[in-house]
Design an enzyme around this catalytic site. Sequence first.
Site, PDB file in Angstrom:
ATOM      1  N   ARG A 127       0.821  -1.234   0.000  1.00 27.03           N
ATOM      2  CA  ARG A 127       0.000   0.000   0.000  1.00 27.03           C
ATOM      3  C   ARG A 127       0.842   1.266   0.000  1.00 27.03           C
ATOM      4  NH1 ARG A 127      -3.046  -2.978   3.906  1.00 27.03           N
ATOM      5  NH2 ARG A 127      -4.730  -4.057   2.849  1.00 27.03           N
ATOM      6  N   LYS A 149       2.939  11.442 -11.352  1.00 23.46           N
ATOM      7  CA  LYS A 149       2.039  10.582 -12.138  1.00 23.46           C
ATOM      8  C   LYS A 149       2.770   9.279 -12.430  1.00 23.46           C
ATOM      9  CE  LYS A 149      -1.061  13.664 -14.626  1.00 23.46           C
ATOM     10  NZ  LYS A 149      -1.444  14.163 -15.975  1.00 23.46           N
ATOM     11  N   GLU A 191       8.929  17.528 -25.158  1.00 26.56           N
ATOM     12  CA  GLU A 191       8.309  17.898 -23.872  1.00 26.56           C
ATOM     13  C   GLU A 191       8.880  19.225 -23.354  1.00 26.56           C
ATOM     14  OE1 GLU A 191       5.680  16.412 -22.771  1.00 26.56           O
ATOM     15  OE2 GLU A 191       5.786  14.239 -23.051  1.00 26.56           O
ATOM     16  N   LYS A 233       6.915  22.961 -14.564  1.00 29.20           N
ATOM     17  CA  LYS A 233       6.110  21.805 -14.137  1.00 29.20           C
ATOM     18  C   LYS A 233       5.851  21.857 -12.630  1.00 29.20           C
ATOM     19  CE  LYS A 233       4.981  17.079 -14.558  1.00 29.20           C
ATOM     20  NZ  LYS A 233       5.074  15.824 -15.256  1.00 29.20           N
ATOM     21  N   GLU A 243      -4.575  16.971 -10.784  1.00 23.89           N
ATOM     22  CA  GLU A 243      -5.198  17.350 -12.062  1.00 23.89           C
ATOM     23  C   GLU A 243      -6.713  17.506 -11.957  1.00 23.89           C
ATOM     24  OE1 GLU A 243      -3.259  15.760 -15.579  1.00 23.89           O
ATOM     25  OE2 GLU A 243      -5.182  15.748 -16.611  1.00 23.89           O
ATOM     26  N   ARG A 247      -3.599  21.484 -14.220  1.00 25.38           N
ATOM     27  CA  ARG A 247      -2.515  20.550 -14.584  1.00 25.38           C
ATOM     28  C   ARG A 247      -2.740  19.934 -15.963  1.00 25.38           C
ATOM     29  NH1 ARG A 247       0.728  15.942 -11.031  1.00 25.38           N
ATOM     30  NH2 ARG A 247       1.894  15.163 -12.836  1.00 25.38           N
ATOM     31  N   ASN A 251      -0.787  18.433 -20.696  1.00 22.40           N
ATOM     32  CA  ASN A 251      -1.085  17.402 -21.709  1.00 22.40           C
ATOM     33  C   ASN A 251      -1.262  18.008 -23.098  1.00 22.40           C
ATOM     34  OD1 ASN A 251      -1.084  14.822 -20.444  1.00 22.40           O
ATOM     35  ND2 ASN A 251      -2.806  15.573 -19.220  1.00 22.40           N
ATOM     36  N   HIS A 254      -1.083  15.905 -26.205  1.00 19.30           N
ATOM     37  CA  HIS A 254      -1.096  14.500 -25.806  1.00 19.30           C
ATOM     38  C   HIS A 254      -2.343  13.746 -26.268  1.00 19.30           C
ATOM     39  CE1 HIS A 254       2.318  15.800 -23.503  1.00 19.30           C
ATOM     40  NE2 HIS A 254       2.477  14.634 -22.925  1.00 19.30           N
ATOM     41  N   HIS A 258      -1.259  10.540 -27.875  1.00 18.78           N
ATOM     42  CA  HIS A 258      -1.611   9.221 -27.334  1.00 18.78           C
ATOM     43  C   HIS A 258      -2.363   8.390 -28.377  1.00 18.78           C
ATOM     44  CE1 HIS A 258      -1.309  10.484 -22.802  1.00 18.78           C
ATOM     45  NE2 HIS A 258      -0.137  10.325 -23.386  1.00 18.78           N
ATOM     46  N   HIS A 271       7.164   8.252 -27.624  1.00 17.62           N
ATOM     47  CA  HIS A 271       6.172   9.120 -26.985  1.00 17.62           C
ATOM     48  C   HIS A 271       6.409  10.592 -27.362  1.00 17.62           C
ATOM     49  CE1 HIS A 271       3.443  10.650 -23.931  1.00 17.62           C
ATOM     50  NE2 HIS A 271       4.419  11.402 -23.460  1.00 17.62           N
TER      51      HIS A 271
HETATM   52  P1  NAD Z   1      11.936   5.246 -22.368  1.00 17.47           P
HETATM   53  O1  NAD Z   1      11.820   5.168 -20.925  1.00 17.47           O
HETATM   54  O2  NAD Z   1      11.409   4.117 -23.180  1.00 17.47           O
HETATM   55  O3  NAD Z   1      13.458   5.490 -22.750  1.00 17.47           O
HETATM   56  C1  NAD Z   1      13.806   5.617 -24.097  1.00 17.47           C
HETATM   57  C2  NAD Z   1      14.915   4.652 -24.504  1.00 17.47           C
HETATM   58  O4  NAD Z   1      16.151   5.204 -24.097  1.00 17.47           O
HETATM   59  C3  NAD Z   1      14.841   3.283 -23.900  1.00 17.47           C
HETATM   60  O5  NAD Z   1      15.237   2.317 -24.841  1.00 17.47           O
HETATM   61  C4  NAD Z   1      15.835   3.354 -22.761  1.00 17.47           C
HETATM   62  O6  NAD Z   1      16.368   2.094 -22.414  1.00 17.47           O
HETATM   63  C5  NAD Z   1      16.889   4.231 -23.365  1.00 17.47           C
HETATM   64  N1  NAD Z   1      17.667   5.006 -22.414  1.00 17.47           N
HETATM   65  C6  NAD Z   1      17.255   5.622 -21.298  1.00 17.47           C
HETATM   66  N2  NAD Z   1      18.237   6.345 -20.764  1.00 17.47           N
HETATM   67  C7  NAD Z   1      19.305   6.169 -21.558  1.00 17.47           C
HETATM   68  C8  NAD Z   1      20.625   6.686 -21.538  1.00 17.47           C
HETATM   69  N3  NAD Z   1      21.001   7.563 -20.615  1.00 17.47           N
HETATM   70  N4  NAD Z   1      21.494   6.291 -22.502  1.00 17.47           N
HETATM   71  C9  NAD Z   1      21.078   5.445 -23.480  1.00 17.47           C
HETATM   72  N5  NAD Z   1      19.835   4.950 -23.557  1.00 17.47           N
HETATM   73  C10 NAD Z   1      18.964   5.312 -22.608  1.00 17.47           C
HETATM   74  O7  NAD Z   1      11.209   6.568 -22.933  1.00 17.47           O
HETATM   75  P2  NAD Z   1      11.083   8.059 -22.384  1.00 17.47           P
HETATM   76  O8  NAD Z   1      10.929   8.888 -23.563  1.00 17.47           O
HETATM   77  O9  NAD Z   1      12.104   8.378 -21.396  1.00 17.47           O
HETATM   78  O10 NAD Z   1       9.694   8.032 -21.579  1.00 17.47           O
HETATM   79  C11 NAD Z   1       8.482   7.798 -22.231  1.00 17.47           C
HETATM   80  C12 NAD Z   1       7.467   7.356 -21.207  1.00 17.47           C
HETATM   81  O11 NAD Z   1       7.276   8.378 -20.238  1.00 17.47           O
HETATM   82  C13 NAD Z   1       6.113   7.043 -21.783  1.00 17.47           C
HETATM   83  O12 NAD Z   1       5.667   5.808 -21.278  1.00 17.47           O
HETATM   84  C14 NAD Z   1       5.235   8.161 -21.278  1.00 17.47           C
HETATM   85  O13 NAD Z   1       3.902   7.780 -21.093  1.00 17.47           O
HETATM   86  C15 NAD Z   1       5.876   8.494 -19.965  1.00 17.47           C
HETATM   87  N6  NAD Z   1       5.619   9.863 -19.512  1.00 17.47           N
HETATM   88  C16 NAD Z   1       5.162  10.008 -18.254  1.00 17.47           C
HETATM   89  C17 NAD Z   1       4.950  11.270 -17.738  1.00 17.47           C
HETATM   90  C18 NAD Z   1       4.531  11.448 -16.305  1.00 17.47           C
HETATM   91  O14 NAD Z   1       4.186  12.565 -15.912  1.00 17.47           O
HETATM   92  N7  NAD Z   1       4.581  10.416 -15.495  1.00 17.47           N
HETATM   93  C19 NAD Z   1       5.192  12.399 -18.542  1.00 17.47           C
HETATM   94  C20 NAD Z   1       5.658  12.204 -19.836  1.00 17.47           C
HETATM   95  C21 NAD Z   1       5.871  10.920 -20.307  1.00 17.47           C
HETATM   96  N1  GLY Z   2       3.004  14.956 -18.102  1.00 15.04           N
HETATM   97  C1  GLY Z   2       1.789  15.526 -17.683  1.00 15.04           C
HETATM   98  C2  GLY Z   2       1.652  15.660 -16.220  1.00 15.04           C
HETATM   99  O1  GLY Z   2       2.523  15.310 -15.478  1.00 15.04           O
HETATM  100  O2  GLY Z   2       0.648  16.118 -15.773  1.00 15.04           O
END
Ligand code: NAD
Ligand code: GLY
Length: 376
Positions: A127, A149, A191, A233, A243, A247, A251, A254, A258, A271
Amino acid sequence: MNQPRSTPRVVAVRTPSKHYDILIGQGLLGDPAAWQGLPRCTHAVLVSNPTVFALHGERALHSLRAVAPRTSHVLLPDGEAFKDWQTLNTVFDHLLREGCDRKAMLFALGGGVVGDMTGFAAACYMRGVPFVQLPTTLLAQVDSSVGGKTAINHPMGKNMIGAFQQPERVLCDLDTLATLPPRELRAGLAEVIKYAPIADVPLLGWLEQHLGALLAGDVEALAEAVQRSCEIKAAVVGGDERESGRRAILNFGHTFGHAIEAGLGYGEWLHGEAVGCGMVIAASLSAELGLVPAAWAERVERLVDRAGLPVRAPDLCEDRWFELMAVDKKAEAGDIRYVLLDAPGSATLRTVPRATVAAVLRRHTVAPRAGATQPA
Ligand code: NAD
Ligand code: GLY
């Protein structure tokens, strides 16, 4: 091991559920000072993937050993396609096998996929246990590691299963960005760009000026981009942690993005690429509705294009677009709500007649090249 090269920049996040700091600098993964003052824990568990762990895992594990009497690590398969229940369960398997109790702490070393999944695992395990973000992609440093998030995908929709769980700290080690493939760096820039049209007009000018340095991996430019993004942010999340209103502007792009990701199958477009293209469509829709001058939407499109991100969407077919967009978390009573620009540096949430959206989508869609789904 890298030594810290200068005092880190610090951005404070103050939400009703937690206050924490984002540290931005070089060498942080190996800098003992950056790891001090975390809550006491019995077992520090590093969650990563094989790609990132091979590059940066040892430095993180070394620092972890000073944080807890016991440490271990678990590696998840790399990629958005694995951001699902099955992979999440491997984290719980590891925690239970290791006998982790409620004083265990998780450390997410990786991009947004690892960060979102580790955060969700932390929200659920017994939890709720604390976790720390160690983001290694530009996208994760400027966005996903901040604000709490956490989620996994469902085949019917992106990030549909998740929780709000703020991290204890975010360590943005800029050295990790040096190993990032150029395509991932560009995806992260989407982003960063996002914050300008919705909240910070001067940032747009700064990005136009410094895009070359950012694409070349210039550390000073990256530090500035990460700091300014995190400041924006933090301010938005501080005012609306869960949100209930404002907030949602984070998006921007997005809803369309998405739909592209889900419509093509997760992992085809990154993404950030989908968000980049989604912002162009959302800006164009804003101009179509007369909310901003067309020149402002064109300026956003030019910057996205210059960043090497796609500005034309794949042809998903009209009905499929609307089916996918209806699964968006911003939808209310079946109505799709779009984040639109209502002035330069300002955004709002609106419903829009389907015909208007469809017309804009047609203008921004290209049929995919034969055999290719990745952006041209
Ligand atoms: P990812 O986590 O898939 O990383 C991209 C690629 O880069 C992967 O293959 C990873 O292994 C590689 N990688 C990571 N760091 C590296 C480094 N330093 N050197 C070499 N390779 C490296 O993708 P991302 O773009 O980081 O994240 C996308 C995700 O984030 C999506 O799932 C999206 O929904 C999520 N997201 C969440 C929020 C939130 O607020 N929580 C906001 C935006 C995006
Ligand atoms: N990436 C959108 C949020 O964190 O609200």
